[in-house]
Write a protein that holds these residues in place. Structure first.
Motif, PDB file in Angstrom:
ATOM      1  N   SER A   1       0.757  -1.245  -0.003  1.00  0.00           N
ATOM      2  CA  SER A   1       0.006  -0.033   0.027  1.00  0.00           C
ATOM      3  C   SER A   1       0.818   1.184  -0.127  1.00  0.00           C
ATOM      4  CB  SER A   1      -1.019  -0.043   1.266  1.00  0.00           C
ATOM      5  OG  SER A   1      -0.194   0.050   2.502  1.00  0.00           O
ATOM      6  N   VAL A   2       2.158   1.214   0.641  1.00  0.00           N
ATOM      7  CA  VAL A   2       3.005   2.534   0.646  1.00  0.00           C
ATOM      8  C   VAL A   2       3.456   2.622  -0.585  1.00  0.00           C
ATOM      9  CG1 VAL A   2       4.890   3.306   1.614  1.00  0.00           C
ATOM     10  CG2 VAL A   2       3.403   2.149   3.043  1.00  0.00           C
ATOM     11  N   ALA A   3       3.666   1.529  -1.238  1.00  0.00           N
ATOM     12  CA  ALA A   3       4.483   1.922  -2.633  1.00  0.00           C
ATOM     13  C   ALA A   3       3.272   2.137  -3.664  1.00  0.00           C
ATOM     14  CB  ALA A   3       5.097   0.347  -3.204  1.00  0.00           C
ATOM     15  N   GLU A   4       2.169   1.991  -3.369  1.00  0.00           N
ATOM     16  CA  GLU A   4       0.889   2.480  -4.301  1.00  0.00           C
ATOM     17  C   GLU A   4       0.838   3.794  -4.207  1.00  0.00           C
ATOM     18  OE1 GLU A   4      -1.701   3.088  -6.944  1.00  0.00           O
ATOM     19  OE2 GLU A   4      -0.698   1.284  -6.727  1.00  0.00           O
ATOM     20  N   ILE A   5       0.916   4.288  -2.688  1.00  0.00           N
ATOM     21  CA  ILE A   5       0.735   5.935  -2.531  1.00  0.00           C
ATOM     22  C   ILE A   5       1.815   6.616  -3.040  1.00  0.00           C
ATOM     23  CG2 ILE A   5       1.030   7.428  -0.655  1.00  0.00           C
ATOM     24  CD1 ILE A   5      -0.341   5.590   1.175  1.00  0.00           C
ATOM     25  N   ASP A   6       3.147   5.882  -3.165  1.00  0.00           N
ATOM     26  CA  ASP A   6       4.316   6.451  -3.779  1.00  0.00           C
ATOM     27  C   ASP A   6       4.037   6.725  -5.093  1.00  0.00           C
ATOM     28  OD1 ASP A   6       5.757   6.717  -1.450  1.00  0.00           O
ATOM     29  OD2 ASP A   6       6.678   4.765  -1.966  1.00  0.00           O
ATOM     30  N   HIS A   7       3.338   5.832  -5.754  1.00  0.00           N
ATOM     31  CA  HIS A   7       3.010   5.835  -7.249  1.00  0.00           C
ATOM     32  C   HIS A   7       2.183   6.904  -7.675  1.00  0.00           C
ATOM     33  CE1 HIS A   7       5.550   2.544  -8.529  1.00  0.00           C
ATOM     34  NE2 HIS A   7       4.860   1.618  -7.792  1.00  0.00           N
ATOM     35  N   ARG A   8       1.047   6.949  -6.490  1.00  0.00           N
ATOM     36  CA  ARG A   8      -0.013   8.090  -6.782  1.00  0.00           C
ATOM     37  C   ARG A   8       0.789   9.486  -6.509  1.00  0.00           C
ATOM     38  NH1 ARG A   8      -3.605   4.634  -3.941  1.00  0.00           N
ATOM     39  NH2 ARG A   8      -3.331   5.870  -2.205  1.00  0.00           N
ATOM     40  N   LEU A   9       1.719   9.544  -5.567  1.00  0.00           N
ATOM     41  CA  LEU A   9       2.137  11.092  -5.408  1.00  0.00           C
ATOM     42  C   LEU A   9       2.975  11.411  -6.575  1.00  0.00           C
ATOM     43  CD1 LEU A   9       2.942  10.973  -1.613  1.00  0.00           C
ATOM     44  CD2 LEU A   9       1.180  12.077  -2.909  1.00  0.00           C
ATOM     45  N   ASP A  10       3.822  10.325  -7.330  1.00  0.00           N
ATOM     46  CA  ASP A  10       4.595  10.459  -8.346  1.00  0.00           C
ATOM     47  C   ASP A  10       3.765  11.040  -9.581  1.00  0.00           C
ATOM     48  OD1 ASP A  10       7.523  10.365  -9.752  1.00  0.00           O
ATOM     49  OD2 ASP A  10       6.201   8.716 -10.945  1.00  0.00           O
ATOM     50  N   ARG A  11       2.753  10.191  -9.761  1.00  0.00           N
ATOM     51  CA  ARG A  11       1.738  10.913 -10.876  1.00  0.00           C
ATOM     52  C   ARG A  11       1.275  11.982 -10.794  1.00  0.00           C
ATOM     53  NH1 ARG A  11      -0.299   5.146 -10.393  1.00  0.00           N
ATOM     54  NH2 ARG A  11      -1.875   6.082  -9.272  1.00  0.00           N
ATOM     55  N   LEU A  12       0.893  12.517  -9.590  1.00  0.00           N
ATOM     56  CA  LEU A  12       0.518  13.790  -9.180  1.00  0.00           C
ATOM     57  C   LEU A  12       1.596  14.919  -9.349  1.00  0.00           C
ATOM     58  CD1 LEU A  12      -1.792  15.851  -8.171  1.00  0.00           C
ATOM     59  CD2 LEU A  12      -1.143  15.080  -5.826  1.00  0.00           C
ATOM     60  N   ALA A  13       2.872  14.480  -9.023  1.00  0.00           N
ATOM     61  CA  ALA A  13       3.735  15.696  -9.180  1.00  0.00           C
ATOM     62  C   ALA A  13       4.148  15.548 -10.774  1.00  0.00           C
ATOM     63  CB  ALA A  13       5.084  14.974  -8.445  1.00  0.00           C
ATOM     64  N   ARG A  14       4.172  14.700 -11.506  1.00  0.00           N
ATOM     65  CA  ARG A  14       4.337  14.684 -12.988  1.00  0.00           C
ATOM     66  C   ARG A  14       3.152  15.152 -13.611  1.00  0.00           C
ATOM     67  NH1 ARG A  14       8.258  11.281 -14.779  1.00  0.00           N
ATOM     68  NH2 ARG A  14       9.302  10.147 -12.866  1.00  0.00           N
ATOM     69  N   ALA A  15       2.093  15.201 -13.230  1.00  0.00           N
ATOM     70  CA  ALA A  15       0.848  16.047 -13.727  1.00  0.00           C
ATOM     71  C   ALA A  15       0.927  17.485 -13.378  1.00  0.00           C
ATOM     72  CB  ALA A  15      -0.426  15.345 -13.150  1.00  0.00           C
ATOM     73  N   ILE A  16       1.444  17.960 -12.236  1.00  0.00           N
ATOM     74  CA  ILE A  16       1.622  19.226 -12.187  1.00  0.00           C
ATOM     75  C   ILE A  16       2.842  19.964 -12.967  1.00  0.00           C
ATOM     76  CG2 ILE A  16       2.419  21.016 -10.434  1.00  0.00           C
ATOM     77  CD1 ILE A  16       1.131  18.852  -8.424  1.00  0.00           C
ATOM     78  N   ALA A  17       3.828  19.057 -13.185  1.00  0.00           N
ATOM     79  CA  ALA A  17       4.881  19.525 -13.847  1.00  0.00           C
ATOM     80  C   ALA A  17       4.228  19.899 -15.453  1.00  0.00           C
ATOM     81  CB  ALA A  17       5.986  18.713 -13.879  1.00  0.00           C
ATOM     82  N   ALA A  18       3.451  18.617 -16.006  1.00  0.00           N
ATOM     83  CA  ALA A  18       3.143  18.788 -17.326  1.00  0.00           C
ATOM     84  C   ALA A  18       2.139  19.927 -17.457  1.00  0.00           C
ATOM     85  CB  ALA A  18       2.374  17.615 -17.618  1.00  0.00           C
ATOM     86  N   ARG A  19       1.196  20.244 -16.555  1.00  0.00           N
ATOM     87  CA  ARG A  19       0.271  21.169 -16.475  1.00  0.00           C
ATOM     88  C   ARG A  19       1.270  22.536 -16.766  1.00  0.00           C
ATOM     89  NH1 ARG A  19      -2.883  19.786 -13.154  1.00  0.00           N
ATOM     90  NH2 ARG A  19      -2.212  20.704 -11.476  1.00  0.00           N
ATOM     91  N   ALA A  20       2.245  22.654 -15.850  1.00  0.00           N
ATOM     92  CA  ALA A  20       2.987  24.014 -15.711  1.00  0.00           C
ATOM     93  C   ALA A  20       3.682  24.278 -17.108  1.00  0.00           C
ATOM     94  CB  ALA A  20       3.986  24.036 -14.618  1.00  0.00           C
ATOM     95  N   ALA A  21       4.377  22.875 -17.684  1.00  0.00           N
ATOM     96  CA  ALA A  21       4.948  23.265 -18.919  1.00  0.00           C
ATOM     97  C   ALA A  21       4.209  23.648 -19.802  1.00  0.00           C
ATOM     98  CB  ALA A  21       5.823  21.764 -19.289  1.00  0.00           C
ATOM     99  N   GLY A  22       2.819  23.179 -19.886  1.00  0.00           N
ATOM    100  CA  GLY A  22       1.963  23.486 -20.972  1.00  0.00           C
ATOM    101  C   GLY A  22       1.732  25.090 -20.817  1.00  0.00           C
ATOM    102  N   ASP A  23       1.367  25.515 -19.509  1.00  0.00           N
ATOM    103  CA  ASP A  23       1.046  26.834 -19.310  1.00  0.00           C
ATOM    104  C   ASP A  23       2.317  27.994 -19.837  1.00  0.00           C
ATOM    105  OD1 ASP A  23      -1.249  26.324 -18.426  1.00  0.00           O
ATOM    106  OD2 ASP A  23      -0.680  26.525 -16.296  1.00  0.00           O
ATOM    107  N   ALA A  24       3.622  27.366 -19.635  1.00  0.00           N
ATOM    108  CA  ALA A  24       4.783  28.095 -19.817  1.00  0.00           C
ATOM    109  C   ALA A  24       4.737  28.126 -21.578  1.00  0.00           C
ATOM    110  CB  ALA A  24       5.920  27.536 -19.381  1.00  0.00           C
TER     111      ALA A  24
END
Length: 306
Positions: free
Chosen positions: A89-112
């Motif tokens: 379950s901890v590893a799954e939380i890590d994967h979800r947080l990693d996906r969220l961080a990547r989504a934030i970065a992708a959205r910011a890159a698109g705005d830039a």
């Protein structure tokens, strides 16, 4: 006591400069060539980051390169105590947080991209405290770092700001919620004569030169204000750099932080520039401090140097 610059609590004194104009060209910020924005995703209920929007609009104003470090705090793999009880379950939380961080970065890159800002993103998934040390190392490679200033006690926001200031040798802008766009028309410089205050004002010169109005604010007790005009000694230096500067020495009201917050409202400031952590972090923890007090509750972004 005589002073080259007079000061009045009710009417701040203007320091003239032959090189000062009330109209500042946008190119005044071109001394900033690369800006780092750092965020750390530590749970799945992350609120919107004001630092990202602030950094993007600042990079656009300055024609600077923007780097976004959107890191996630990894729980598994590096802590034997956690790993011994982890059922996946901890590893799954890590994967979800990693996906969220990547989504934030992708959205910011698109705005830039839409804004015409050159942007680089990185999305490390690291354990504590590596995620913070990575940010401080990256900060050394940029002109300044922009971080969120949330209401914190002991979390990554606080550690990110403090560690970056103490270990990078670079300034930090701490952005409170609700300030997702850069503004720098009116700036307060908190002056106490310390080395940290001098460093902060020097690091902030691109902003100070570009501002329409800059006010040096010194806060002290009634006797200190009566016997000296601390800000007046520093004002000519800024004026020689083309800063449109005034001086205002204020009696402390409540606390130094309270006085600065109140004056920021009266001056309609877009930013406060101040030297950070005159004492060690240990002493600041036990005795409090202006820096921590303002970070917990500041009406405008804080430009901090140490």
């Amino acid at each position: 006591m005589s002073s080259p610059v007079s000061s009045s609590h009710a009417s701040p004194t203007r320091v003239s400069s032959n090189h000062v104009s009330s109209q500042r060209p946008p190119s005044a910020l071109t001394g900033l060539r690369d800006v780092l924005v750092g965020i750390a995703v530590e749970n799945e209920t992350e609120t919107a980051s004001s630092a990202i929007g602030y950094g993007l609009s600042l990079a656009l104003s300055a024609g600077a390169h923007l780097t976004l470090q959107s890191a996630s705090w990894r729980l598994s793999g590096d802590d034997r105590w956690i790993s011994g009880f982890d059922d996946g379950s901890v590893a799954e939380i890590d994967h979800r947080l990693d996906r969220l961080a990547r989504a934030i970065a992708a959205r910011a890159a698109g705005d830039a991209l839409l804004a015409g800002v050159v942007c680089t993103t990185e999305t490390p998934s690291l354990p504590y405290p590596a995620v913070i040390h990575r940010l401080a190392a990256q900060a050394r490679l940029h002109d300044l770092t922009i971080l969120d200033a949330e209401a914190w006690t002991y979390d990554l926001d606080r550690e990110s700001i403090e560690t970056t200031l103490f270990r990078s040798g670079r300034p930090v802008i701490a952005v409170p919620p609700g300030h997702a766009a850069f503004a720098g028309r009116r700036i307060i410089v908190a002056w106490d004569g310390s080395a940290q205050a001098a460093r902060a004002a020097n690091d902030a010169l691109p902003f100070l030169r570009a501002a329409e109005a800059v006010e040096i604010v010194s806060v002290g007790d009634a006797a200190e204000i009566r016997d000296s005009v601390p800000g007046a000694e520093f004002a000519p230096h800024l004026a020689r750099h083309g800063v449109n500067v005034t001086v205002n020495d204020l009696p402390v009201s409540g606390s130094i932080g309270d006085t600065l917050r109140s004056q920021a409202g009266l001056f309609r400031a877009d930013m406060i520039v101040m030297g950070a952590y005159r004492h060690s972090r240990t002493r600041q923890f036990f005795f409090g401090g202006v820096t921590r007090g303002l970070l917990r509750n500041c009406p405008v972004p804080l430009f901090l140097s140490r």
